[in-house]
Design an enzyme around this catalytic site. Sequence first.
Site, PDB file in Angstrom:
ATOM      1  N   LYS A 168       7.612 -12.754   2.410  1.00  0.00           N
ATOM      2  CA  LYS A 168       7.305 -13.449   1.157  1.00  0.00           C
ATOM      3  C   LYS A 168       8.466 -13.321   0.183  1.00  0.00           C
ATOM      4  O   LYS A 168       8.817 -14.263  -0.525  1.00  0.00           O
ATOM      5  CB  LYS A 168       6.045 -12.860   0.522  1.00  0.00           C
ATOM      6  CG  LYS A 168       4.798 -12.962   1.386  1.00  0.00           C
ATOM      7  CD  LYS A 168       3.661 -12.154   0.735  1.00  0.00           C
ATOM      8  CE  LYS A 168       2.645 -11.698   1.746  1.00  0.00           C
ATOM      9  NZ  LYS A 168       1.736 -10.671   1.193  1.00  0.00           N
ATOM     10  N   THR A 197       4.808  -8.027   5.964  1.00  0.00           N
ATOM     11  CA  THR A 197       4.831  -9.443   5.599  1.00  0.00           C
ATOM     12  C   THR A 197       5.365  -9.640   4.192  1.00  0.00           C
ATOM     13  O   THR A 197       5.803 -10.734   3.855  1.00  0.00           O
ATOM     14  CB  THR A 197       3.440 -10.094   5.709  1.00  0.00           C
ATOM     15  OG1 THR A 197       2.479  -9.257   5.056  1.00  0.00           O
ATOM     16  CG2 THR A 197       3.041 -10.317   7.157  1.00  0.00           C
ATOM     17  N   ARG A 236       0.834  -1.198   0.000  1.00  0.00           N
ATOM     18  CA  ARG A 236       0.000   0.000   0.000  1.00  0.00           C
ATOM     19  C   ARG A 236       0.873   1.254   0.000  1.00  0.00           C
ATOM     20  O   ARG A 236       1.972   1.248   0.539  1.00  0.00           O
ATOM     21  CB  ARG A 236      -0.909  -0.005   1.239  1.00  0.00           C
ATOM     22  CG  ARG A 236      -2.069  -0.971   1.138  1.00  0.00           C
ATOM     23  CD  ARG A 236      -2.974  -0.695  -0.047  1.00  0.00           C
ATOM     24  NE  ARG A 236      -3.733   0.530   0.116  1.00  0.00           N
ATOM     25  CZ  ARG A 236      -4.954   0.584   0.653  1.00  0.00           C
ATOM     26  NH1 ARG A 236      -5.571  -0.511   1.014  1.00  0.00           N
ATOM     27  NH2 ARG A 236      -5.577   1.738   0.781  1.00  0.00           N
TER      28      ARG A 236
HETATM   29  C1  PLP Z   1       1.547  -9.383   1.708  1.00  0.00           C
HETATM   30  C2  PLP Z   1       0.678  -8.400   1.067  1.00  0.00           C
HETATM   31  C3  PLP Z   1       0.626  -7.089   1.556  1.00  0.00           C
HETATM   32  C4  PLP Z   1       1.450  -6.618   2.735  1.00  0.00           C
HETATM   33  O1  PLP Z   1       2.623  -5.982   2.270  1.00  0.00           O
HETATM   34  P1  PLP Z   1       3.555  -5.141   3.265  1.00  0.00           P
HETATM   35  O2  PLP Z   1       4.729  -4.815   2.433  1.00  0.00           O
HETATM   36  O3  PLP Z   1       3.908  -6.055   4.385  1.00  0.00           O
HETATM   37  O4  PLP Z   1       2.787  -3.961   3.681  1.00  0.00           O
HETATM   38  C5  PLP Z   1      -0.213  -6.187   0.934  1.00  0.00           C
HETATM   39  N1  PLP Z   1      -0.957  -6.542  -0.129  1.00  0.00           N
HETATM   40  C6  PLP Z   1      -0.914  -7.790  -0.646  1.00  0.00           C
HETATM   41  C7  PLP Z   1      -1.744  -8.114  -1.843  1.00  0.00           C
HETATM   42  C8  PLP Z   1      -0.103  -8.759  -0.065  1.00  0.00           C
HETATM   43  O5  PLP Z   1      -0.085 -10.007  -0.573  1.00  0.00           O
END
Ligand code: PLP
Length: 815
Positions: A663, A659, A552
């Site tokens: 990933k 998160t 975001r």
């Molecule tokens: C994992 C994920 C997020 C979280 O991203 P951050 O970098 O941790 O804020 C946001 N949107 C989607 C679609 C995700 O898969």
Amino acid sequence: MENNDKIFETKLDFTTQYKEACLLELGKEFEDCSDNERFFVLAKLVASKSRAIQATSHAKDAKKVYYFSLEFLLGPLLDNYLINLGVRDLVEEGMASLGMSLDELCQQEVDPGLGNGGLGRLAACFLDSMAHEGIAGYGNGMRYRYGLFRQYIEGGRQVERTDNWLANGFPWETRKDASAVEIRFGAQVVRHEDETGKFWFTQEGGEVVRAVPYDVPIVGFGGKTVNKLRLWSAEPATEDFDLDAFNAGDYAKANKFRSDVEAISTILYPNDAGEHGRILRLKQEYLFVSAGLQTILGTYEKDFGPDWEHLGDHVCVHTNDTHPAMCGPELMRLLVDEKGVDFDQAFEIAKKTVSFTNHTVMPEALEKWPINTFRALLPRLYMFIEEIDRRYRDGLSEKLSPEDGSWTDVLRNTAILWDGQVRMANLSIIFSHSINGVSALHSDILKRDTFKEFYKLYPEMFNNKTNGVTHRRFLREANPAYSQLITDAIGTGWLDDANELEKLVPFEEDAGFLDAMEQAKRADKERLAAYVQKVSGTKLNCDMVFDVQVKRFHAYKRQLLSVFKILDLRNRILDDPSFSPRPTAFIFSGKAAQSYTFAKEVIRLINSLADAINNDPRVNDKIQVAFVPNFAVSNAQYIYSAAEISEQISLAGTEASGTSNMKLMMNGALTLGTLDGSNVEISELVGPQNIKIFGLHADEVEAIQREGRYYAWDMYNADRARLGRIVDQLTDGTLARLSGNFESVRDHLMVENDPYLVMKDFYAYVQAWEELTGGYADRRAWNKSALHNTAKAGFFSSDRTIREYMSDIWHIEGK
Ligand SMILES: *Cc1c(COP(=O)(O)O)cnc(C)c1O
């Protein structure tokens, strides 16, 4: 391969059942179905098989966890469920024999519009892991008619269009009319008393809404456990339809009540733009809380009878952030008003049953509602809150000593009711037995700062549960090429137990493995490049390093800092022909909330930068910029797998966990990050040679903000040739070709005094990037580091996180 406990035993068994399902579902032969219909029928078939497993997944007396969250960012489910059910290969071959590719079929599935970002995705990962651990862990949420919005880019700008994700139906859900419940808003509270002086309250009148559940099966890996996610939809109680108005031809009036009620489940609110005071949001929160709890009590009473005293031994209600904060008081209300439980006991039961996860460190982001709004909408519920708040205040003086400083300050920071507002975080804490943060650093900040008074009063309530992600979706499914390599090297055990990824460590010395890994990454990059060209027109050069920042858009996440680095690289390439950074493609993706002007301007800035750089032959062989529209779980999976550098550059002390950092490391991207959120733990696990950390630490940021000695203009004046020049370029036409200059971004830095310290971290950031990419030439060493990141990613599986919740908070055993 033994297949007779699988949903399809053989390829032929699958194609036979599937072709028959086409006839049963649509009355058509498979050959006559469109791709979308074929997807729909297959998903329906898998969903019905899953429901059959669900029916026998748990013993009746198994302890149950209900995970309450206003968001579940599920992503597409078909591919994931076929993997989890162990039939993906068989179905792929079966589809091929029918002349259709499974991958293409899966691409028909749209992302369910049920979440915003990290918080909603966490809830989805937890559902996967709870089913994997074999516990009866159920989701409880809202079924939004429309998701956040679909993002398009026009003239560099974010344009929002309705996300009508239900347009072609949602094959995974089943509507459960028989389980609908009533929700009452704005009722009259009536007091009754009998001749012995015993009194009780009822609610009369008001607006009665019918909450109708839709259940989605949640398939655990291994296919043994299927749980469910229950999503609530708001409908009017039918008798309120205005037949007179309808017969008089006034359809708008006849339907007014219906549309007013349905509005409750019409839209998903953005998570990061002034949402306070919107009564619909408060109604959403109460509806899914009350409906969920009514169902829970009904199920419990059927299984155990009215043994309310022991509810907390059999049921856990976990609240994801403060949106479900009303769980505690609503549980009390139901127990007292409808089950005849005494007030004090009801409070004990509620506290024992409910637990709470906090997701933010910023005090200004803590949810609050005006008391007047709240009390008018939920008068009976408010009585419980007011009484618990009174008792809390009553007991406080006994708990405090003169050393605790100002008692008024303690009260001001911990009371539920203050300043004409209901404070949802304090409500959550007072009605729960456990509060946790989502990374080690975040949990420390909660204790030290955000909730320091509560921590002093109830230290035993506080704990940390570092977030995780499901490696089955974000590695196995997102990155089939790399996953196959991993499986060839260490077997399939890692899918079940992510700690087995550690077995990859010896392969860090295996040249053959590292080369194969590089080839897999290359294939992933080409897959992403093809996608990016299709959706944005930008043609990425796959020989470049793929450096990604996808999340975001928010000022604290500092996409603006990336822009500064890229502009700096551009300027230096133009000034000095001998300067040759490692050729890099910078890939961005993410949505900004509709009303978040600054974040939207940063999106326009990135697209303008892309326009300026990609079309400039003086620099475009060294750097490229791409913006991928409409970030969602589906396209995130392409991006994560293809990434080589993971940008995690939030201002230290602002990102609760993150998160995407997990990933991306799992997929062998090296992190370029600040010591913020779970970057701290990633860094400890992989070691300093396998991550690039830079910038201010959280305590340094805190000191700068406390002392108030940071002046953006000093930074500018001290380095007009480099840093000042970048600031000037925001408004001097350099980036104006697409849709104008960026005065408001410049104002954010120079008038608002750079609140997220972009300029303060700039030099350390550019230097760290150069050092990191400087290592790319030695591909063997780079790949070794990348593999080490994957090998150490086991800790960040949400299976580990869920096991910690199970043992420390829910007190429940897995299978
Ligand atoms: C994992 C994920 C997020 C979280 O991203 P951050 O970098 O941790 O804020 C946001 N949107 C989607 C679609 C995700 O898969």
